[in-house]
Design a protein around this motif. Sequence first.
Motif, PDB file in Angstrom:
ATOM      1  N   TRP A  48      -6.537  -9.941 -21.974  1.00  0.00           N
ATOM      2  CA  TRP A  48      -5.780  -9.078 -20.914  1.00  0.00           C
ATOM      3  C   TRP A  48      -6.282  -9.379 -19.596  1.00  0.00           C
ATOM      4  O   TRP A  48      -7.586  -9.580 -19.444  1.00  0.00           O
ATOM      5  N   VAL A  49      -5.509  -9.428 -18.777  1.00  0.00           N
ATOM      6  CA  VAL A  49      -5.755  -9.557 -17.266  1.00  0.00           C
ATOM      7  C   VAL A  49      -5.198  -8.539 -16.534  1.00  0.00           C
ATOM      8  O   VAL A  49      -3.971  -8.335 -16.602  1.00  0.00           O
ATOM      9  N   THR A  50      -6.007  -8.043 -15.530  1.00  0.00           N
ATOM     10  CA  THR A  50      -5.557  -6.852 -14.778  1.00  0.00           C
ATOM     11  C   THR A  50      -5.013  -7.658 -13.384  1.00  0.00           C
ATOM     12  O   THR A  50      -5.653  -8.206 -12.883  1.00  0.00           O
ATOM     13  N   VAL A  51      -3.909  -7.124 -12.938  1.00  0.00           N
ATOM     14  CA  VAL A  51      -3.293  -7.622 -11.572  1.00  0.00           C
ATOM     15  C   VAL A  51      -2.617  -6.155 -10.781  1.00  0.00           C
ATOM     16  O   VAL A  51      -2.320  -5.398 -11.488  1.00  0.00           O
ATOM     17  N   PRO A  52      -2.558  -6.238  -9.601  1.00  0.00           N
ATOM     18  CA  PRO A  52      -2.206  -5.118  -8.895  1.00  0.00           C
ATOM     19  C   PRO A  52      -0.514  -5.224  -9.035  1.00  0.00           C
ATOM     20  O   PRO A  52       0.048  -6.196  -9.042  1.00  0.00           O
ATOM     21  N   ILE A  53      -0.189  -4.084  -8.967  1.00  0.00           N
ATOM     22  CA  ILE A  53       1.514  -3.741  -9.262  1.00  0.00           C
ATOM     23  C   ILE A  53       1.949  -4.462  -7.916  1.00  0.00           C
ATOM     24  O   ILE A  53       2.945  -5.206  -7.861  1.00  0.00           O
ATOM     25  N   ASP A  54       1.532  -3.838  -6.787  1.00  0.00           N
ATOM     26  CA  ASP A  54       1.881  -4.371  -5.409  1.00  0.00           C
ATOM     27  C   ASP A  54       0.723  -5.098  -4.662  1.00  0.00           C
ATOM     28  O   ASP A  54      -0.418  -4.696  -4.528  1.00  0.00           O
ATOM     29  N   TYR A  55       0.987  -6.236  -4.551  1.00  0.00           N
ATOM     30  CA  TYR A  55      -0.013  -7.345  -3.845  1.00  0.00           C
ATOM     31  C   TYR A  55      -0.516  -6.722  -2.299  1.00  0.00           C
ATOM     32  O   TYR A  55      -1.553  -6.984  -1.982  1.00  0.00           O
ATOM     33  N   ALA A  56       0.558  -6.060  -1.858  1.00  0.00           N
ATOM     34  CA  ALA A  56       0.135  -5.745  -0.461  1.00  0.00           C
ATOM     35  C   ALA A  56      -0.610  -4.261  -0.483  1.00  0.00           C
ATOM     36  O   ALA A  56      -1.138  -3.800   0.437  1.00  0.00           O
ATOM     37  N   LYS A  57      -0.786  -3.603  -1.629  1.00  0.00           N
ATOM     38  CA  LYS A  57      -1.681  -2.555  -1.807  1.00  0.00           C
ATOM     39  C   LYS A  57      -2.566  -2.660  -3.004  1.00  0.00           C
ATOM     40  O   LYS A  57      -2.379  -2.129  -3.946  1.00  0.00           O
ATOM     41  N   PRO A  58      -3.447  -3.650  -2.656  1.00  0.00           N
ATOM     42  CA  PRO A  58      -4.592  -4.166  -4.156  1.00  0.00           C
ATOM     43  C   PRO A  58      -5.331  -3.083  -4.571  1.00  0.00           C
ATOM     44  O   PRO A  58      -5.964  -3.014  -5.483  1.00  0.00           O
ATOM     45  N   ASP A  59      -5.520  -1.899  -3.543  1.00  0.00           N
ATOM     46  CA  ASP A  59      -6.380  -0.966  -4.160  1.00  0.00           C
ATOM     47  C   ASP A  59      -5.488   0.328  -4.934  1.00  0.00           C
ATOM     48  O   ASP A  59      -5.859   1.402  -5.140  1.00  0.00           O
TER      49      ASP A  59
ATOM     50  N   GLY B  45       8.375   3.255 -13.286  1.00  0.00           N
ATOM     51  CA  GLY B  45       7.794   3.603 -12.249  1.00  0.00           C
ATOM     52  C   GLY B  45       7.649   2.558 -11.200  1.00  0.00           C
ATOM     53  O   GLY B  45       8.598   1.655 -11.061  1.00  0.00           O
ATOM     54  N   PRO B  46       6.712   2.267 -10.707  1.00  0.00           N
ATOM     55  CA  PRO B  46       6.344   1.462  -9.555  1.00  0.00           C
ATOM     56  C   PRO B  46       6.643   0.138  -9.788  1.00  0.00           C
ATOM     57  O   PRO B  46       6.983  -0.854  -9.227  1.00  0.00           O
ATOM     58  N   LEU B  47       6.484  -0.236 -11.138  1.00  0.00           N
ATOM     59  CA  LEU B  47       6.382  -1.692 -11.712  1.00  0.00           C
ATOM     60  C   LEU B  47       7.833  -2.264 -11.730  1.00  0.00           C
ATOM     61  O   LEU B  47       8.029  -3.235 -11.311  1.00  0.00           O
ATOM     62  N   ALA B  48       8.971  -1.301 -11.551  1.00  0.00           N
ATOM     63  CA  ALA B  48      10.243  -1.698 -11.454  1.00  0.00           C
ATOM     64  C   ALA B  48      10.593  -2.421 -10.353  1.00  0.00           C
ATOM     65  O   ALA B  48      11.635  -3.167 -10.190  1.00  0.00           O
ATOM     66  N   ALA B  49       9.803  -2.057  -9.137  1.00  0.00           N
ATOM     67  CA  ALA B  49      10.130  -2.633  -7.907  1.00  0.00           C
ATOM     68  C   ALA B  49       9.377  -4.085  -7.691  1.00  0.00           C
ATOM     69  O   ALA B  49       9.365  -4.540  -6.644  1.00  0.00           O
ATOM     70  N   HIS B  50       8.438  -4.394  -8.675  1.00  0.00           N
ATOM     71  CA  HIS B  50       7.378  -5.363  -8.599  1.00  0.00           C
ATOM     72  C   HIS B  50       7.384  -6.346  -9.758  1.00  0.00           C
ATOM     73  O   HIS B  50       6.361  -6.520 -10.189  1.00  0.00           O
ATOM     74  N   VAL B  51       8.469  -7.141 -10.066  1.00  0.00           N
ATOM     75  CA  VAL B  51       8.638  -8.079 -11.268  1.00  0.00           C
ATOM     76  C   VAL B  51       9.245  -9.156 -10.325  1.00  0.00           C
ATOM     77  O   VAL B  51      10.008  -9.868 -11.332  1.00  0.00           O
ATOM     78  N   SER B  52       9.051  -9.329  -9.275  1.00  0.00           N
ATOM     79  CA  SER B  52       9.884 -10.601  -8.530  1.00  0.00           C
ATOM     80  C   SER B  52       9.127 -11.774  -8.976  1.00  0.00           C
ATOM     81  O   SER B  52       7.966 -11.866  -9.372  1.00  0.00           O
TER      82      SER B  52
ATOM     83  N   ASP C  64      24.892  -3.103  -6.397  1.00  0.00           N
ATOM     84  CA  ASP C  64      24.686  -1.663  -6.483  1.00  0.00           C
ATOM     85  C   ASP C  64      23.207  -1.543  -7.259  1.00  0.00           C
ATOM     86  O   ASP C  64      23.034  -0.377  -7.874  1.00  0.00           O
ATOM     87  N   TRP C  65      22.397  -2.662  -7.190  1.00  0.00           N
ATOM     88  CA  TRP C  65      21.052  -2.381  -7.656  1.00  0.00           C
ATOM     89  C   TRP C  65      20.309  -1.458  -6.751  1.00  0.00           C
ATOM     90  O   TRP C  65      20.191  -1.437  -5.679  1.00  0.00           O
ATOM     91  N   PRO C  66      19.815  -0.316  -7.336  1.00  0.00           N
ATOM     92  CA  PRO C  66      19.263   0.712  -6.401  1.00  0.00           C
ATOM     93  C   PRO C  66      17.716   0.587  -5.893  1.00  0.00           C
ATOM     94  O   PRO C  66      17.284   1.534  -5.413  1.00  0.00           O
ATOM     95  N   ILE C  67      16.943  -0.353  -6.343  1.00  0.00           N
ATOM     96  CA  ILE C  67      15.595  -0.558  -6.212  1.00  0.00           C
ATOM     97  C   ILE C  67      15.527  -1.553  -4.982  1.00  0.00           C
ATOM     98  O   ILE C  67      16.056  -2.795  -5.120  1.00  0.00           O
ATOM     99  N   LYS C  68      14.781  -1.194  -3.979  1.00  0.00           N
ATOM    100  CA  LYS C  68      14.628  -1.835  -3.117  1.00  0.00           C
ATOM    101  C   LYS C  68      13.763  -3.004  -2.955  1.00  0.00           C
ATOM    102  O   LYS C  68      12.612  -3.017  -3.759  1.00  0.00           O
ATOM    103  N   ALA C  69      13.990  -4.296  -2.514  1.00  0.00           N
ATOM    104  CA  ALA C  69      13.242  -5.459  -2.713  1.00  0.00           C
ATOM    105  C   ALA C  69      12.096  -5.593  -1.809  1.00  0.00           C
ATOM    106  O   ALA C  69      12.755  -5.409  -0.601  1.00  0.00           O
ATOM    107  N   ALA C  70      10.786  -5.990  -2.076  1.00  0.00           N
ATOM    108  CA  ALA C  70      10.057  -6.408  -0.920  1.00  0.00           C
ATOM    109  C   ALA C  70       9.602  -7.686  -1.090  1.00  0.00           C
ATOM    110  O   ALA C  70       8.893  -8.007  -0.055  1.00  0.00           O
ATOM    111  N   ASN C  71       9.758  -8.358  -2.013  1.00  0.00           N
ATOM    112  CA  ASN C  71       9.266  -9.741  -1.964  1.00  0.00           C
ATOM    113  C   ASN C  71      10.475 -10.866  -2.372  1.00  0.00           C
ATOM    114  O   ASN C  71      10.328 -11.281  -3.561  1.00  0.00           O
ATOM    115  N   PRO C  72      11.470 -10.810  -1.913  1.00  0.00           N
ATOM    116  CA  PRO C  72      12.495 -12.056  -1.936  1.00  0.00           C
ATOM    117  C   PRO C  72      12.138 -13.330  -1.993  1.00  0.00           C
ATOM    118  O   PRO C  72      11.072 -13.790  -1.521  1.00  0.00           O
TER     119      PRO C  72
END
Length: 533
Positions: free
Chosen positions: A92-103, A212-219, A444-452
């Motif tokens: 298993w390897v751990t990674v940040p859900i949001d690379y802009a918020k590594p903490d 949760g937060p993962l839904a916005a960060h599977v780009s 109509d996708w309701p989740i805002k994209a952060a990393n197009p």
Amino acid sequence: MQGVVDRQRRPAPRPRTHDDGTSPVTRARTTLVVTIVLALLVGIAVYAAIATRDDSTFSAPKPVDAPAPQGLERFYDQKVDWTSCDGARCAWVTVPIDYAKPDGDTTRIRVKVHPGKNAKRSLFVNPGGPGGSAIDFSDRMVSEFGPNVRDMYDIVGVDPRGVGESSPLKCLPPTQFDAFVATDPDPDDDAEVTALRESSETMGAACLKNSGPLAAHVSTVEVARDMDVVRALLGRSKLDWFGASYGTQLGAVYAELFPDTVGRMVLDGAVDPTLDAVESSFAQTTGFQRALEAYAKDCVKKSDCPIGDDAEAGMAKIADLLKQLDENPLKLRDGRQLTEGNAFYGVAVTLYDQETWTYLTQALRAAFAGDGSVLMILSDTYFDRQQDGSYATNGGQVIYAVNCLDAGGKGLSVAETKAQLPRFEKASPVFGSALGWGALGCSDWPIKAANPLPDIDAKGAPPILVVGTTRDPATPYESAQALASQLDSGVLLTREGDGHTAYVSGNRCIVEAVDTYLVKGTPPKDGTVCKES
């Protein structure tokens, strides 16, 4: 419906033997469909049995001796515990859900390494999708790569975040996903347009609620960054890559983000990342139409062809079948109904490989006689729906989440979508309307994209080998040509033939060219064409 899934397939669920009113002959044939189609579909021909490998040659790697990106040190330098798993090594390897918020919050991804006897490099493999399991793909590819490749490389499968054995993206429960798949893909009135739009919004809301937060960060950008973390943890200064289908987009994005760490990269069945929702759907429309035309021309040569003896008239007959199902779905003995949406996927899934055309023939023969059970089983196969109504994988939902995040929230209005339909319908009376409406998918996708998706040229990367097949339905040949030209160091290798992807098609010319590149680092001459073998 947002395009057609271009993923590779995982191992088959148990063949179904339910009581659907079919005769013993039909049921036996249906079981054969499930067993064989799942081994062949979506760009992979016949796989050899998964090899059992001796992991005694594997030594736990030390992270690469290079500075980690600022703020990400705890991920690039983390301690990894390797365990034996089916003759390979897993961790298993751990990674940040949001690379802009590594903490902030983290997620886990699963890694599997098949040790090479004299491995000095690690070849990452990815089957596409989005939503295909790279771990499953690695199990298969150890038996597909030539002995020189297997000797030189550890074969590495990393299930992308949200996929497979990695912490999963959870969206709709099975019964609701059944309804999503059955939704009319080419609405005829305002009520059906509303239902189509609500299906996309409902799925996105479910992803957000249940993941949760993962839904916005599977780009794709975030998955590519995960690959670089794993590369460093394996102690490799370069990432060597074999990506099929959507795996080519993932590889190309990696090359754009990390050109200095690109090693030898093969992109087989290439996606054109510059296409917007309309042009991406139109590319698949033309690709699937070509594949259907090839099937029809082959079928009408046979005395038992269910579409008749004229290919053009036969394709019209298939289009009429879908229209009839739109108005009057076929009732099945288990209480389900074969809708136009189910039939669309049931037809499309057989076009990924020439060897599965025979199952389309069986399904059409049954459907024209009023029996929708075989087409339904093929649709279920497409989405990994199991006998008990559950889904073995989440690939049919991941594709929406990834594609809509990659698109950056861009979408069309209903009016704009309708304006595009004549062009789609002219290109393919069978697939055009459904795929034309698919361009509406992310509106109509309701989740805002952060990393197009970024613009891609991968300037500074070594030669990247792009492989295209001339009659590939899911990733049309034009996409391979486009990606090879967009990459600053792209080299185009062409396979003349049918089916999705090239390396495991049985074409020796392709295999020799790819293996030589992986072993020696020398790509074939740009523009090399391998004839159908």
